[in-house]
Design a protein around this motif. Structure first.
Motif, PDB file in Angstrom:
ATOM      1  N   UNK A  89       0.699  -1.245  -0.024  1.00 17.20           N
ATOM      2  CA  UNK A  89      -0.120  -0.036   0.008  1.00 17.20           C
ATOM      3  C   UNK A  89       0.765   1.309  -0.077  1.00 17.20           C
ATOM      4  N   UNK A  90       2.122   1.143   0.194  1.00 16.53           N
ATOM      5  CA  UNK A  90       3.272   2.194  -0.157  1.00 16.53           C
ATOM      6  C   UNK A  90       3.148   3.079  -1.028  1.00 16.53           C
ATOM      7  N   UNK A  91       2.938   4.326  -1.042  1.00 18.33           N
ATOM      8  CA  UNK A  91       2.893   5.061  -2.314  1.00 18.33           C
ATOM      9  C   UNK A  91       2.492   6.554  -1.799  1.00 18.33           C
ATOM     10  N   UNK A  92       2.335   7.389  -2.987  1.00 16.66           N
ATOM     11  CA  UNK A  92       1.706   8.616  -2.875  1.00 16.66           C
ATOM     12  C   UNK A  92       0.448   8.428  -3.279  1.00 16.66           C
ATOM     13  N   UNK A  93      -0.601   9.218  -2.517  1.00 18.86           N
ATOM     14  CA  UNK A  93      -1.899   9.072  -2.315  1.00 18.86           C
ATOM     15  C   UNK A  93      -2.303  10.610  -2.776  1.00 18.86           C
ATOM     16  N   UNK A  94      -2.856  10.448  -3.628  1.00 19.10           N
ATOM     17  CA  UNK A  94      -3.563  11.858  -4.279  1.00 19.10           C
ATOM     18  C   UNK A  94      -5.032  11.933  -4.526  1.00 19.10           C
ATOM     19  N   UNK A  95      -5.571  13.034  -4.479  1.00 18.33           N
ATOM     20  CA  UNK A  95      -7.056  12.977  -4.417  1.00 18.33           C
ATOM     21  C   UNK A  95      -7.277  13.913  -5.625  1.00 18.33           C
ATOM     22  N   UNK A  96      -8.501  13.528  -6.404  1.00 20.03           N
ATOM     23  CA  UNK A  96      -8.794  14.175  -7.650  1.00 20.03           C
ATOM     24  C   UNK A  96     -10.264  14.747  -7.628  1.00 20.03           C
ATOM     25  N   UNK A  97     -10.661  15.791  -7.937  1.00 15.13           N
ATOM     26  CA  UNK A  97     -11.959  16.396  -8.345  1.00 15.13           C
ATOM     27  C   UNK A  97     -12.411  15.909  -9.413  1.00 15.13           C
ATOM     28  N   UNK A  98     -13.362  15.280  -9.737  1.00 14.17           N
ATOM     29  CA  UNK A  98     -14.011  14.825 -11.022  1.00 14.17           C
ATOM     30  C   UNK A  98     -15.254  15.537 -11.498  1.00 14.17           C
ATOM     31  N   UNK A  99     -15.203  15.826 -12.695  1.00  5.06           N
ATOM     32  CA  UNK A  99     -16.059  16.599 -13.478  1.00  5.06           C
ATOM     33  C   UNK A  99     -16.811  15.583 -14.586  1.00  5.06           C
ATOM     34  N   UNK A 100     -17.720  14.798 -14.091  1.00  5.29           N
ATOM     35  CA  UNK A 100     -18.540  14.024 -14.813  1.00  5.29           C
ATOM     36  C   UNK A 100     -17.406  12.804 -14.778  1.00  5.29           C
ATOM     37  N   UNK A 101     -16.823  12.517 -16.020  1.00  3.72           N
ATOM     38  CA  UNK A 101     -15.663  11.256 -15.776  1.00  3.72           C
ATOM     39  C   UNK A 101     -14.423  11.616 -15.960  1.00  3.72           C
ATOM     40  N   UNK A 102     -13.959  13.291 -15.890  1.00  4.16           N
ATOM     41  CA  UNK A 102     -12.844  13.592 -16.041  1.00  4.16           C
ATOM     42  C   UNK A 102     -12.166  14.110 -14.859  1.00  4.16           C
TER      43      UNK A 102
END
Length: 116
Positions: A89-102
């Motif tokens: 599970x090690x890694x860089x975790x990033x969140x993203x804001x999704x507009x429809x499917x992008x």
């Protein structure tokens, strides 16, 4: 524009837990979901969980049953509760804001390291 800021990463032993946060600000009305991604060293970025603003959740098979994504609308924050952590599970975790499917907006990422 939407600004996303992750927090909560760190170093944890195998089997431990962490809770990541993704705080959103700005034109939040323009996004309909938040996605969490993980990028392990030397590997491609992997989508691990999503939550729509209607409450629909999806998980990658690699984390299903161990990770839980949730949201606090009053705080404009999405959480990723990670239990039974493994070294993979090690890694860089990033969140993203999704507009429809992008995935239109990205945070800066937070490092999670799981030691064996």
């Amino acid at each position: 524009q939407v600004q996303l800021v992750e927090s909560g990463g760190g170093l944890v032993q195998e089997g431990g837990s962490l809770r990541l946060s993704c705080a959103a600000s700005g034109s939040i009305f323009s996004i309909n979901a938040i996605a969490w991604y993980r990028q392990a060293p030397g590997k491609q970025r992997e989508l691990i969980a999503t939550i729509t603003f209607g409450g629909i959740r999806t998980y990658a098979n690699s984390v299903k049953g161990r990770f839980t994504i949730s949201r606090d609308n009053a705080k404009n924050t999405v959480y990723l509760q990670m239990n039974s952590l493994k070294p993979e599970d090690t890694g860089v975790y990033t969140c993203a804001g999704r507009r429809f499917t992008t995935d239109a907006y990205w945070g800066q990422g937070t490092q999670v390291t799981v030691s064996s």
